[in-house]
Structures are given as structure tokens and as C-alpha cells.
Scaffold this motif. Structure first.
Motif, short mmCIF file in Angstrom:
data_model
loop_
_atom_site.label_atom_id
_atom_site.label_comp_id
_atom_site.label_asym_id
_atom_site.label_seq_id
_atom_site.Cartn_x
_atom_site.Cartn_y
_atom_site.Cartn_z
N GLN A 50 0.86 -1.18 0.00
CA GLN A 50 0.00 0.00 0.00
C GLN A 50 0.89 1.22 0.00
O GLN A 50 1.91 1.26 0.71
CB GLN A 50 -0.90 0.03 1.23
N ALA A 51 0.52 2.22 -0.78
CA ALA A 51 1.29 3.46 -0.84
C ALA A 51 0.39 4.59 -1.26
O ALA A 51 -0.67 4.38 -1.86
CB ALA A 51 2.44 3.30 -1.82
N VAL A 59 5.21 6.26 -10.86
CA VAL A 59 5.60 5.08 -10.09
C VAL A 59 6.36 4.14 -11.00
O VAL A 59 5.92 3.85 -12.12
CB VAL A 59 4.36 4.36 -9.50
N ILE A 111 -2.49 1.56 -4.71
CA ILE A 111 -1.88 2.88 -4.69
C ILE A 111 -3.01 3.89 -4.56
O ILE A 111 -3.97 3.87 -5.33
CB ILE A 111 -1.07 3.13 -5.97
#
Length: 114
Positions: A50-51, A59, A111
Motif C-alpha cells: 500500500q502506498a 511510479v 496505490i
């Protein structure tokens, strides 16, 4: 349109396609986030899983021989695809949550774009 020529037909209205939400770009020297899926049969996770990034951020995805990235059907985006043994940079142009998974192993990641 004209009342004087009832057979006249208006030209079709051109509708612009929606801008892509996730699109492939050339990898810059530095990116705010790199997503990796380590190779090997004991490695079934994206790192990070998770980000959060800002709108417009890029990314870098680094996949190895055993793993790939495909969009989840509910919170995915068709542009969110990275093949086996591929490194690809993707730019996220819209806020939201973007979920993806590894097709052969089904592990997931998300994301969040703010």
C-alpha cells in the motif's frame, strides 16, 4: 439546422475521449515510489503493498520472471499493466484508489492517489 431544408442533417458532434488515468511514461532519473515484486516462489507480495502518491506522480514498477501487474476489476485501471520481467514507469493523472494484483498468484496492492 434550417427550416428551409428539412432533409439537411447536422454534422456529428465530436466528443473528446477521456484522458487516460494511468499511462506509461519514460522513466525519469528519480521517482517518488518504486513497486517491486521479488522473484522466487516464496515471494508472494508487492513491496510496498500500500502506498500514497500525489496526482501526476510517476511510479516505477519492477517485475521479475514470476510476477506481473494486472488491474483489479473494481478499483483498477486498464493502463495499470506490467508484464513478467518488465520494468515500466506509470503516471497516475487522477485522484483515487488503484488496485492491482499478480495474475498467477493473486496477491494484491493498492496505490492511493491524492
Amino acid at each position: 439546422c434550417s427550416d428551409s431544408n428539412p432533409a439537411a442533417v447536422d454534422a456529428a458532434v465530436s466528443v473528446d475521449a477521456a484522458a487516460p488515468t494511468v499511462m506509461e511514461v519514460t522513466c525519469p532519473a528519480s521517482v517518488p515510489l518504486t513497486v517491486d515484486a521479488p522473484d522466487g516462489m516464496s515471494q508472494y507480495t508487492f513491496s510496498p503493498a500500500q502506498a500514497a502518491i500525489s496526482v501526476g506522480a510517476i511510479v516505477k514498477f519492477t517485475m521479475h520472471a514470476s510476477h506481473n501487474v494486472v488491474p483489479n476489476t473494481v478499483m483498477g485501471d486498464p493502463g495499470l499493466r506490467v508484464d513478467f520481467n518488465q520494468t515500466k514507469c506509470l503516471q497516475f493523472t487522477k485522484a483515487g484508489q488503484f488496485a492491482f494484483h499478480c495474475a498467477p498468484h493473486s496477491f494484491t496492492a493498492t496505490i492511493t492517489v491524492q
